[in-house]
Design an enzyme around this catalytic site. Structure first.
Site, PDB file in Angstrom:
ATOM      1  N   GLY A 126       0.791  -1.318   0.097  1.00 50.39           N
ATOM      2  CA  GLY A 126       0.038  -0.029   0.043  1.00 50.39           C
ATOM      3  C   GLY A 126       0.760   1.196  -0.122  1.00 50.39           C
ATOM      4  N   ASN A 127       0.153   2.323   0.398  1.00 52.30           N
ATOM      5  CA  ASN A 127       0.898   3.636   0.205  1.00 52.30           C
ATOM      6  C   ASN A 127       0.285   4.525   1.290  1.00 52.30           C
ATOM      7  OD1 ASN A 127      -0.812   5.341  -1.266  1.00 52.30           O
ATOM      8  ND2 ASN A 127      -0.336   4.104  -2.783  1.00 52.30           N
ATOM      9  N   ARG A 128       0.925   5.984   1.455  1.00 50.09           N
ATOM     10  CA  ARG A 128       0.478   6.653   2.530  1.00 50.09           C
ATOM     11  C   ARG A 128      -0.675   7.475   2.324  1.00 50.09           C
ATOM     12  NH1 ARG A 128       4.514   7.529   6.481  1.00 50.09           N
ATOM     13  NH2 ARG A 128       6.552   6.608   5.818  1.00 50.09           N
ATOM     14  N   SER A 129      -1.251   7.622   0.945  1.00 48.69           N
ATOM     15  CA  SER A 129      -2.277   8.268   0.504  1.00 48.69           C
ATOM     16  C   SER A 129      -3.562   8.231   1.711  1.00 48.69           C
ATOM     17  CB  SER A 129      -2.964   7.850  -0.748  1.00 48.69           C
ATOM     18  OG  SER A 129      -3.920   8.528  -1.047  1.00 48.69           O
TER      19      SER A 129
END
Ligand code: C5P
Length: 423
Positions: free
Chosen positions: A215-218
């Site tokens: 995933g990512n930090r969005s």
């Protein structure tokens, strides 16, 4: 033509509720009322009790040719705050005291003006005026941020002379600036009426096994802000979002997805009918090539995870578009403009929002964003640090111009960039 003269068109015939709260700047609200009336607006003034200590109701009544209200029970035969809120096309608060700003943030309704504000569904513009200490207090900062997140236009106070002989930030801006902000808010209201828009938000999750994902930090905040602003402006909004904790904005159709492939499916299905697509989502660029159905146990950990690229949804939309306005994001830490330009061309976009990531006040999970907007027709605008709602407004101002341009060309019988069928 002056800005004020340009603005007058939006004000002519508009029903403006001018809320005046108690501060020395009340004397300038008199000029605001006069300018609004002169521009052809139907001005209804509501004052707080404290405001009447600074300027009498008679002054406003004479300028607006209407009774001025201050109390909830002044019209016994009707529920006054309901009537006033429903009869307004715009609420303008000038001056908005620290107290009024705090009451709005908290949703209090203990006098006529605050009760009307809680009921009103039209656009609201607030012009705060207060001492510098009050303006800079963390409580006021947080309240102003919250109001902006809710789509209220908060006009920045000016610097200069304040009550008691002090100087600093907190002065009510000049009446003509306030009236221009009110006119702009009216012009924006419903300028996307009925326009089908797809907005994507959040980060995608690409499974490694039944439990773990890439995933990512969005946070989804930017896409949610665009969706909320588009809905406020009358668009038919579908928000295709990855997992987030955010509350869905009112009036928006929300489609929840997890992976890039699911997002691709949902966006492509709506693309033929969309007139605008804003791709604010941080789509994972990679996924595990062979996700495991169950849980990978520690003892069986593979030496590595083989990755493959996810589909580039935006590039696919760019290749297949038939008149839609396409907006992409480009998160960059260096070489913002050249990289943005490259993405604009490579993905066949109409607008790219190049946002600065890496600083705590901009990019992922922050409430504010610093961005450069680059359009295919040659505009390059470097914007200051803005709340994500204010940035959403800037993006959609340009989208509106593009949609209008296309509709105009289509009406004149032009080809190539007509709005998609079904729009
Ligand atoms: O190429 P890059 O990932 O930097 O481009 C970012 C833009 O492309 C964003 O608007 C994002 O939503 C979109 N994108 C996409 N599909 C991907 C990767 C990015 O639609 N697989």
């Amino acid at each position: 033509m002056t800005e004020l003269a340009q603005a007058e068109g939006a004000l002519r015939g508009a029903r403006v509720l001018l809320g005046v709260s108690g501060g020395i700047a009340c004397y300038k609200a008199v000029e605001v009322a006069r300018l609004l009336s002169r521009a052809g607006a139907r001005v209804q003034v509501v004052m707080t009790e404290a405001a009447t200590r600074f300027v009498g109701t008679v002054t406003f009544a004479a300028l607006t040719h209407r009774p001025v209200y201050t109390g909830v029970f002044e019209a016994e035969d009707q529920v006054l705050h309901l009537r006033l809120a429903r009869e307004a096309d715009l609420v303008l608060l000038a001056p908005a005291t620290a107290n009024l700003v705090a009451k709005m943030a908290a949703g209090l309704a203990d006098d006529l003006l605050s009760a009307t504000l809680l009921t009103a569904r039209c656009p609201v513009v607030a012009a705060p005026a207060m001492h510098t200490e009050m303006w800079e207090h963390p409580a006021t900062r947080a309240n102003v941020r919250l109001l902006r997140e809710r789509g209220i236009v908060v006009v920045e106070p000016a610097e200069g002379e304040l009550a008691g002989g002090d100087e600093g930030v907190g002065r009510l801006p000049e009446p003509r600036c306030i009236v221009t902000a009110a006119a702009e808010a009216l012009a924006r209201d419903h300028d996307l009426r009925g326009v089908p828009i797809v907005v994507t938000a959040g980060g995608t999750r690409e499974p490694i096994d039944a439990i773990r994902f890439i995933g990512n930090r969005s946070s989804g905040k930017m896409g949610f802000a665009v969706a909320a602003e588009a809905a406020r402006r009358g668009a038919q909004v579908t928000l295709v979002t990855g997992p987030t904790f955010l509350e869905p904005p009112p009036g928006v159709d929300v489609v929840r997805v997890e992976t890039a492939e699911e997002m691709r499916r949902e966006v492509l299905a709506r693309f033929p009918r969309a007139e605008v697509v804003v791709k604010a989502a941080a789509v994972s660029d990679f996924r595990a090539s062979a996700p495991v159905a169950g849980k990978i146990r520690k003892e069986d950990a593979p030496p590595g995870i083989a990755l493959e690229r996810t589909p580039d949804i935006l590039a696919e939309l760019g290749r297949t578009k038939s008149g839609q306005v396409l907006v992409g994001f480009s998160a960059e830490t260096t070489e913002h403009v050249p990289r943005g330009r490259k993405k604009l061309a490579a993905k066949n976009l109409d607008l790219v929002v190049v946002n600065h990531v890496g600083a705590p006040d901009s990019g992922f999970d922050s409430d504010t964003n610093r961005a450069i907007l680059i359009t295919a027709d040659g505009e390059e605008a470097e914007l200051p640090l803005l709340t994500k709602s204010s940035l959403a407004r800037e993006i959609l101002d340009r989208v509106v111009r593009m949609v209008e341009g296309r509709r105009g060309r289509a009406a004149r019988g032009g080809s190539g960039s007509a709005p998609p069928s079904g729009a």
